[in-house]
Enzyme design. Structure first.
Site, mmCIF file in Angstrom:
data_model
loop_
_atom_site.group_PDB
_atom_site.id
_atom_site.type_symbol
_atom_site.label_atom_id
_atom_site.label_comp_id
_atom_site.label_asym_id
_atom_site.label_seq_id
_atom_site.Cartn_x
_atom_site.Cartn_y
_atom_site.Cartn_z
ATOM 1 N N LYS A 1 3.224 54.006 54.769
ATOM 2 C CA LYS A 1 2.109 53.263 55.373
ATOM 3 C C LYS A 1 1.669 52.135 54.440
ATOM 4 C CE LYS A 1 -2.331 54.372 57.643
ATOM 5 N NZ LYS A 1 -3.229 55.490 58.006
ATOM 6 N N SER B 1 -4.513 55.818 62.706
ATOM 7 C CA SER B 1 -4.161 54.491 62.256
ATOM 8 C C SER B 1 -2.721 54.369 61.749
ATOM 9 C CB SER B 1 -5.115 54.051 61.135
ATOM 10 O OG SER B 1 -5.026 54.941 60.040
ATOM 11 N N SER C 1 -5.509 60.306 61.308
ATOM 12 C CA SER C 1 -4.545 59.197 61.409
ATOM 13 C C SER C 1 -3.079 59.538 61.227
ATOM 14 C CB SER C 1 -4.905 58.102 60.424
ATOM 15 O OG SER C 1 -5.905 57.314 60.975
HETATM 16 N N1 GLN Z 1 -9.858 57.105 63.762
HETATM 17 C C1 GLN Z 1 -10.524 57.489 62.564
HETATM 18 C C2 GLN Z 1 -11.278 56.328 61.966
HETATM 19 O O1 GLN Z 1 -11.165 55.258 62.496
HETATM 20 C C3 GLN Z 1 -9.585 58.105 61.588
HETATM 21 C C4 GLN Z 1 -8.788 57.121 60.828
HETATM 22 C C5 GLN Z 1 -7.966 57.727 59.753
HETATM 23 O O2 GLN Z 1 -7.697 58.927 59.752
HETATM 24 N N2 GLN Z 1 -7.578 56.903 58.809
HETATM 25 O O3 GLN Z 1 -11.967 56.470 61.008
#
Ligand code: GLN
Length: 488
Positions: free
Chosen positions: A82, A159, A183
């Site tokens: 990532k 994400s 994510s």
């Molecule tokens: N959707 C969640 C957020 O926007 C989780 C994102 C993540 O796990 N990085 O914070």
């Protein structure tokens, strides 16, 4: 999309590379063939090695194998990382799918990257994501969204959307992502791959760009729980450079387990049609019947604290983000707008042009909940609610081995469907933030797809530091489900 079916496990594949039965070069060629035919549409990679560089690395692995050198457990395996995990490589500059880190050259490797390199894996590129890991669809990337390989009109989840699609579409055999509130698991669920978030403290965060430090954890995405478990064994372990890195070692994380006699809690809210789509409920019901058939015990419970998980998570995550992102000021890190004449406008111009809308929204809300006068009302209260949840989960785990449920309340949604409505987007995390708030491990494995063929993940959450049991049980479950054989 017609893709080569690859059902060989990572362990077997790297063993074949070590023994010379499979050439790392051939493996890399097939990965690059797929990248070259699909990446311009799916938009998985933010940066990646040139084909020649990747093939050169693969040939070096083959040569070492041929000369009888002892190679690591991921010898020749092409891995995607990532974009918020640091890699020192001039071909892999940039970071966090953010304009503020455009072309940023990392001066060092993250702990997990060191571990992968030491295991002779080949890192081929950095994958697209929601900017600074803030989002649930990968649409918040400052560049372009990644598309879902099952339906190009839909999001891959977020994400770590790029990572999930890299595995689902055969552009990597293993992906590392980060999971602050779901994510890794949520895009795994929406793309039909397996994703695991280990217990907080299991994998060092050194070199992971911080979002919500008390929630962030690096996790793996692969074709099966078996592969995730094998890779996790490589990247886990104590690291003195991360003060929250645990000294507990995951012993025998690559074992087997029985489903018979295991106790699962199924929260009633996860079967509530007001909260969760009917097709997702259907997938969970099917998982329930498979588990019962294999001798598991399942009890439904109404867990009152589930209605607080979203507000608690978002207050804490925003607060931590506002503090963590303070360092991107155009001076210490980040693209500088140096047309300005004074320091204050240099900061504000650099940050306003470097950060996207969602990141700015979160910094402002996070700064607000931490401000004097409001601190106790929001941040202080959220930390107390979190502590009480940890206690309640601890009690629940005296009775149960796992909590079962969906990963996301809905399958992959259409592009732009929620991107203008932040609250609707935040609700995508309804089922995924609890393991982060309570620091427990959780996994998403593919369950029964929707009637129209979209993947749907099943989530299992386990006790903190019982990752080996969680992974082994997920592996057993996967053998009965067989959905991980599907490719888009
Ligand atoms: N959707 C969640 C957020 O926007 C989780 C994102 C993540 O796990 N990085 O914070």
């Amino acid at each position: 999309m017609q893709l080569m079916e690859n059902s060989t496990s990572l362990q077997d594949l790297s063993e074949e590379v070590r023994g010379g039965q499979t050439r790392a070069e051939d493996l890399m060629t097939s990965i690059y063939d797929r990248i070259e035919s699909h990446d311009s549409v799916l938009n998985v990679y933010r940066s990646r090695l040139k084909r020649e560089s990747a093939l050169q690395k693969a040939c070096a692995v083959d040569q070492r194998a041929a000369s009888g050198e002892k190679l690591g457990p991921l010898a020749g395996i092409p891995v995607s990382i990532k974009d918020n995990i640091c890699i020192r490589d001039p071909e892999l500059n940039g970071g966090c799918a953010s304009k503020i880190l455009d072309e940023y050259p990392s001066p060092y490797d993250a702990h997990v990257v060191e571990k992968l390199k030491a295991a002779d894996a080949i890192i081929i590129g950095k994958t697209n994501m929601d900017e600074f890991a803030m989002g649930s669809s990968t649409e918040n990337s400052a560049y372009a969204p990644t598309l879902n390989p099952w339906d190009h009109g839909r999001v891959p989840g977020g994400s770590s959307g790029g990572g999930a699609v890299s595995v689902a579409s055969g552009m990597a055999l293993l992906a590392l992502g980060s999971d602050t509130g779901g994510s890794v698991r949520q895009p795994a669920s929406m793309c039909g791959v397996t994703g695991v978030k280990p217990s907080y403290g299991t994998v060092s965060r050194y070199g992971l760009v911080a979002y919500g430090s008390s929630l962030d954890q690096i996790g793996c995405l692969a074709k099966s729980a078996d592969d995730c478990s094998y890779a996790l064994e490589v990247i886990q372990g104590h690291d003195p450079r991360d003060s929250t890195s645990s000294k507990e070692t995951l012993l025998e994380s690559h074992g087997d387990s029985e489903i018979r006699g295991r106790r699962f809690c199924l929260p009633e809210a996860y079967l509530d049609p007001e909260l969760v789509d009917a097709e997702v409920i259907e997938t969970i019901r099917e998982a329930e019947s498979v588990l019962l058939k294999e001798g598991a015990v399942i009890e439904k419970r109404s867990l009152d604290f589930l209605s607080y998980v979203i507000p608690t998570y978002y207050i804490l995550a925003f607060a931590e983000a506002s503090s963590n992102l303070g360092r991107f000021d155009g001076i210490r890190y980040g693209v500088r707008k140096d047309t300005e004449t004074n320091l204050k406008s240099l900061y504000s111009q650099s940050r306003s042009s470097g950060f996207g809308r969602e990141v700015q929204r979160r910094i402002m809300l996070g700064t607000f909940v931490l401000s004097s006068g409001y601190y106790d009302q929001f941040y202080g209260r959220a930390t107390r609610v979190r502590a009480s949840m940890e206690k309640k989960i601890g009690k629940l785990f005296e009775e149960f081995d796992f909590i079962l449920g969906p990963v996301s309340p809905f399958p992959a949604f259409s592009l732009k469907e929620k991107s203008e409505d932040p609250l609707a987007m935040y609700l995508a995390d309804l089922c995924s933030v609890l393991p982060n708030l309570t620091r427990c491990p959780a996994i998403s494995i593919p369950g029964k797809p929707t009637p129209s063929g979209l993947p749907v993940g099943i989530q299992m959450m386990g006790r903190r530091f019982e990752d080996p049991l969680l992974l082994a049980t997920a592996k057993a479950m996967q053998q009965h489900l067989q959905y991980h054989q599907l490719t888009p």
